[in-house]
Design an enzyme around this catalytic site. Structure first.
Site, mmCIF file in Angstrom:
data_model
loop_
_atom_site.group_PDB
_atom_site.id
_atom_site.type_symbol
_atom_site.label_atom_id
_atom_site.label_comp_id
_atom_site.label_asym_id
_atom_site.label_seq_id
_atom_site.Cartn_x
_atom_site.Cartn_y
_atom_site.Cartn_z
ATOM 1 N N HIS A 57 0.820 -1.211 0.000
ATOM 2 C CA HIS A 57 0.000 0.000 0.000
ATOM 3 C C HIS A 57 0.862 1.273 0.000
ATOM 4 O O HIS A 57 1.278 1.741 1.048
ATOM 5 C CB HIS A 57 -0.894 -0.036 1.247
ATOM 6 C CG HIS A 57 -2.010 0.959 1.241
ATOM 7 N ND1 HIS A 57 -3.232 0.712 1.801
ATOM 8 C CD2 HIS A 57 -2.098 2.220 0.745
ATOM 9 C CE1 HIS A 57 -4.018 1.763 1.657
ATOM 10 N NE2 HIS A 57 -3.343 2.707 1.022
ATOM 11 N N ARG A 61 1.811 9.031 -6.286
ATOM 12 C CA ARG A 61 1.405 10.356 -6.816
ATOM 13 C C ARG A 61 1.694 10.539 -8.302
ATOM 14 O O ARG A 61 1.696 11.665 -8.787
ATOM 15 C CB ARG A 61 2.090 11.488 -6.030
ATOM 16 C CG ARG A 61 1.835 11.455 -4.538
ATOM 17 C CD ARG A 61 0.419 11.851 -4.202
ATOM 18 N NE ARG A 61 0.183 11.874 -2.752
ATOM 19 C CZ ARG A 61 -0.738 11.132 -2.141
ATOM 20 N NH1 ARG A 61 -1.516 10.322 -2.829
ATOM 21 N NH2 ARG A 61 -0.908 11.210 -0.839
ATOM 22 N N HIS A 176 -10.898 0.106 1.304
ATOM 23 C CA HIS A 176 -10.685 1.228 2.234
ATOM 24 C C HIS A 176 -11.987 1.373 3.012
ATOM 25 O O HIS A 176 -12.997 1.782 2.451
ATOM 26 C CB HIS A 176 -10.354 2.482 1.411
ATOM 27 C CG HIS A 176 -10.416 3.774 2.170
ATOM 28 N ND1 HIS A 176 -9.302 4.559 2.377
ATOM 29 C CD2 HIS A 176 -11.446 4.435 2.742
ATOM 30 C CE1 HIS A 176 -9.652 5.644 3.052
ATOM 31 N NE2 HIS A 176 -10.946 5.599 3.287
ATOM 32 N N HIS A 229 -5.390 -0.653 5.904
ATOM 33 C CA HIS A 229 -5.125 0.191 7.090
ATOM 34 C C HIS A 229 -6.136 0.079 8.241
ATOM 35 O O HIS A 229 -6.836 1.035 8.570
ATOM 36 C CB HIS A 229 -4.969 1.664 6.697
ATOM 37 C CG HIS A 229 -5.967 2.202 5.704
ATOM 38 N ND1 HIS A 229 -7.312 2.199 5.922
ATOM 39 C CD2 HIS A 229 -5.788 2.762 4.487
ATOM 40 C CE1 HIS A 229 -7.921 2.734 4.879
ATOM 41 N NE2 HIS A 229 -7.020 3.087 3.998
ATOM 42 N N ASP A 304 1.062 2.655 3.752
ATOM 43 C CA ASP A 304 0.143 3.719 3.324
ATOM 44 C C ASP A 304 0.928 5.022 3.103
ATOM 45 O O ASP A 304 0.463 6.119 3.441
ATOM 46 C CB ASP A 304 -1.006 3.931 4.318
ATOM 47 C CG ASP A 304 -2.206 4.622 3.655
ATOM 48 O OD1 ASP A 304 -2.108 4.983 2.456
ATOM 49 O OD2 ASP A 304 -3.237 4.803 4.336
ATOM 50 N N HIS A 308 2.810 14.385 0.768
ATOM 51 C CA HIS A 308 2.109 15.646 0.540
ATOM 52 C C HIS A 308 3.107 16.790 0.549
ATOM 53 O O HIS A 308 4.078 16.764 1.300
ATOM 54 C CB HIS A 308 1.035 15.877 1.608
ATOM 55 C CG HIS A 308 -0.152 14.996 1.451
ATOM 56 N ND1 HIS A 308 -1.004 15.105 0.376
ATOM 57 C CD2 HIS A 308 -0.608 13.981 2.200
ATOM 58 C CE1 HIS A 308 -1.951 14.182 0.484
ATOM 59 N NE2 HIS A 308 -1.736 13.481 1.582
HETATM 60 ZN ZN LIG Z 1 -7.223 4.266 2.337
HETATM 61 ZN ZN LIG Z 2 -3.944 4.680 1.118
#
Ligand SMILES: [Zn+2]
Ligand SMILES: [Zn+2]
Lengths: 429, 314
Positions: A57, A61, A176, A229, A304, A308
């Site tokens: 995971h 980007r 998710h 997650h 995950d 950013h």
């Molecule tokens: Zn997610």
């Molecule tokens: Zn994610």
């Protein structure tokens, strides 16, 4: 290229042996005494050799926000963190929801060739949760699993179709889990702390309601499902029970859920680097996650990894996008907070970060060190520690709550398909 | 001379009881000053105060503006709704840009809860919170408490009741943290949908029945209700809200004779309070406005001079 790794402790999920390991071209040729002359010798006395880590995971980007991460920086970060295989989520712009997009991504990834990047295709076109994407074409392009990550599939009937249709191609659906009506505009866990500061909170039930629905559908249809997650105690209770009853559910958690709580968020004065989705929970959740890892209810640790930009993380907490970078930290965080803390042993960690993900995704000859397997290996020194400093991270984005922290365990070498793709500074490789 | 240690006033949460008392003492001096013929003090001469309002609020802004002017500061009003910030321009950019004017104090009103600590990293000025989302409105609570203290003589051991939309109210939070520091007992009353999660853990009593709460209260603060809470189903109708939580001539009979009935304003007459009670309620609201000016002068003075006492040298 032939590489001899000398005198290491070789760790698999089921055993640790001490000895030599010989790599010929891209495969592990021999474990034990070797007479053949190598091109290169790595003296690994006192070090551990682990199967290359596999991250189910990540968010790379690309395409769309290459200013935050691109395939090159993401690969470098992965290699530094000990990952030789990573799965990138399709919430890019445009989304990885068709064969052309996936072909393009794999072609670009191939040009870089540091580690193996594998695509996660979108379940629905444009990740809009309306129409299924072309599973068959995505499979053909190289997808092993599908997810609309970032969004839940709100329409239960659509999730049902996705799970059913995925059977035909043996694609794994990664879910998710979030009830968007409940989580609404929340930016942290609903808790005394959110109430105290008048901040919109996300009820823990938002995750477990979705987990329960997904499991019920998988049970009903007798299909596999993977829960991304997991962050709450209740979700784990539901998953544990379902597993005991034979539902084919697997799940992952991320390092921030077994290292941080909402109290740490408060102590940080609500720094956006502590904003994640699902949000940080309370102490009970953290303990339950650790317990779940120990008991094997949780199958994998995934990062995950969610880069950013500086600008996005300068926004007010309530506006800032959720997510933290994790590729370079996941191993050391897990080692420090799980192995050093004596919750797991090193073999368990290998199981969670390599063996299990390889199995869940059906990766052949990965996740286990044996003769004939891909030479995806890392050499780690567990006696040394390092400090997390933003300018030293290879990832383009520096959004991590662990800046300044000292972590145990250093990846010294990363070898992917027989090629040394990362060497710690100062080591000769 | 008492020194003041805090650079910012971001919330009542961060203030000690002693610090709140310093504010009250100063406010009393400034209130006295405002009753003189020459109402101005030179305390902040040469200093620049910027009122930075990302949400419009004429009343609070006017109060701060006059407070700063009474202290002889140069005042600049900068209003900008966050939606009208030009594309890509952020709140942080705005604050960085204003740094060019070398402001000494930023008075900030903003829609994001609990966002001022992070904004304080981008300015060298002191920040006074003029309301941040549903988090805090410290000067409102200070003026409410100051007013109660003025009338009751003490804040010790009072029974304080706050009625209405607690969940979305910065006024409620600041008052709760403030009154608790003086060992007052706090009770909130409103529909359960508008009581924040786990709120009892703050040591606050929770009730859904206004009639039961009225007889014990020494102070009641009615909060303004936003009409849009009805459309998002926090309660089914204004009518039902009024039935349960509005103060009307019948209900007011249940209160103590000397009960103080307050409202941060502006009142939605006939929703929070019946318009038939205007004459009973109005004098106290006007007093709140007057005290608001004095309290805001005190906060600006404290962060602007770092002195905890005011000596009138004129
Ligand atoms: Zn997610
Ligand atoms: Zn994610």
């Amino acid at each position: 290229m032939k590489i001899l790794i000398k005198g290491a402790k070789i760790v698999n999920f089921d055993d640790i042996i001490e000895g030599n390991l010989f790599i010929r071209n891209s495969r592990i040729a021999k474990i034990g005494e070797v007479s053949e002359e190598p091109d290169k010798i790595i003296d690994a006395k006192g070090k551990f050799v682990l199967p290359g880590l596999i991250d189910m995971h990540t968010h790379l980007r690309t395409p769309g926000r290459e200013d935050e991460e691109d395939l090159w920086s993401g690969s470098k970060a992965a290699a530094k963190g000990g990952f030789t295989t990573i799965f990138c989520m399709p919430n890019t712009r445009p989304a990885l929801d068709n064969q052309g997009q996936v072909n393009w991504l794999l072609e670009e990834a191939g040009k870089i060739g540091i580690i193996e990047i594998l695509p996660v295709g979108a379940i629905t076109k444009g990740r809009e949760g309306k129409e299924l994407s072309e599973f068959g074409m995505l499979k053909k392009a190289g997808c092993l699993c599908l997810s609309d990550d970032g969004n839940p599939l709100e329409d239960s009937s659509l999730l049902r179709r996705a799970l059913e249709y995925a059977k035909m191609y043996d694609l794994l659906i990664i879910s998710h889990c979030e009830d968007k009506n409940l989580s609404a505009s929340g930016s942290l866990r609903e808790h005394l702390i959110s109430s105290k500061y008048g901040m919109e909170g996300i009820p823990w039930a938002s995750e477990s309601i979705a987990v329960f629905r997904d499991i019920e559908l998988a049970r009903y249809l007798d299909t596999k499902i993977h829960i991304a997650h997991v962050s709450t105690k209740r979700s784990l209770q539901i998953i544990k029970k379902a597993k005991e009853e034979g539902v084919k559910v697997s799940c992952e958690t991320a390092p921030h859920y077994f290292t941080l709580t909402i109290e740490d968020l408060e102590k940080s004065h609500f720094h956006p680097n502590f904003k994640v989705n699902p949000p940080l929970g309370n102490r009970e959740d953290l303990e339950a996650i650790r317990e779940g890892l120990k008991e094997g209810v949780i199958d994998c640790i995934a990062t995950d990894h969610a880069p950013h930009s500086q600008g996005e993380k300068e926004l007010p907490f309530e506006e800032a996008p959720p997510g933290v970078v994790g590729l370079e930290l996941a191993f050391s965080l897990s080692y420090t907070y799980l192995v050093k803390a004596q919750i797991l042993d090193l073999k368990d960690l290998v199981k969670l970060m390599s063996y299990n993900p390889a199995n869940i995704l059906g990766l052949k000859d990965k996740g286990y060190i044996k003769e004939g397997a891909w030479a995806d290996l890392i050499i780690v020194d567990l006696s040394r520690s390092w400090q997390v400093l933003p300018h030293k991270l290879f990832s383009k984005s520096k959004n991590t709550p662990f800046i300044g922290h000292t972590l145990e365990g250093i990846v010294e070498f990363t070898i992917c398909k027989g090629k040394v793709v990362y060497t710690e500074k100062g080591k000769n490789g | 001379m008492v020194n003041w240690q805090k650079k910012h006033i971001l919330g009542i949460k961060d203030l000690t009881r002693q610090e709140i008392e310093v504010v009250f003492n100063l406010a009393a001096s400034f209130k006295e000053l405002s009753q003189r013929e020459v109402k101005k003090a030179p305390a902040l001469r040469g200093k620049t105060v910027i009122n930075l309002f990302f949400e419009s609020s004429t009343r609070t802004r006017t109060s701060f503006e006059l407070a700063a002017k009474r202290l002889s500061a140069d005042v600049l009003n900068f209003s900008s709704s966050t939606s009208s910030l030009s594309k890509g321009e952020t709140i942080v950019d705005t604050i960085k840009n204003l740094e060019s004017y070398h402001p000494d104090i930023l008075v900030i009103r903003i829609g994001y809860s609990n966002s001022l600590y992070s904004l304080s990293q981008y300015t060298s000025a002191s920040i006074v919170n003029a309301g941040d989302g549903a988090n805090e409105h410290p000067t409102q609570a200070l003026l409410d408490m100051f007013t109660v203290k003025e009338i009751k003589g003490t804040l010790e051991g009072l029974s304080v009741l706050i009625v209405g939309d607690i969940k979305h109210s910065r006024v409620a939070r600041s008052n709760i943290f403030g009154f608790q520091k003086f060992s007052s007992s706090l009770r909130v009353c409103g529909p359960p949908t508008l009581i924040p999660y786990e709120f009892h853990k703050l040591g606050v009593d929770i009730s859904y029945n206004l009639d039961e709460c009225l007889p014990q209260a020494d102070v009641i603060i009615f909060l303004r209700i936003q009409q849009e809470r009805q459309t998002s189903s926090f309660f089914p109708s204004i009518r039902e809200y009024v039935n349960n939580f509005s103060l009307n001539p019948e209900r007011i009979k249940r209160t103590k004779k000397d009960c103080l009935i307050m409202h941060p304003g502006p009142v939605n007459w006939d929703i929070e309070i019946s318009s038939q009670l205007k004459e009973r309620i109005h004098p106290l609201i006007l007093k709140q406005v007057e005290n608001g000016l004095a309290v805001r002068m005190a906060t600006l003075y404290l962060v602007g001079t770092q002195k905890g006492e005011y000596e009138n040298t004129d």
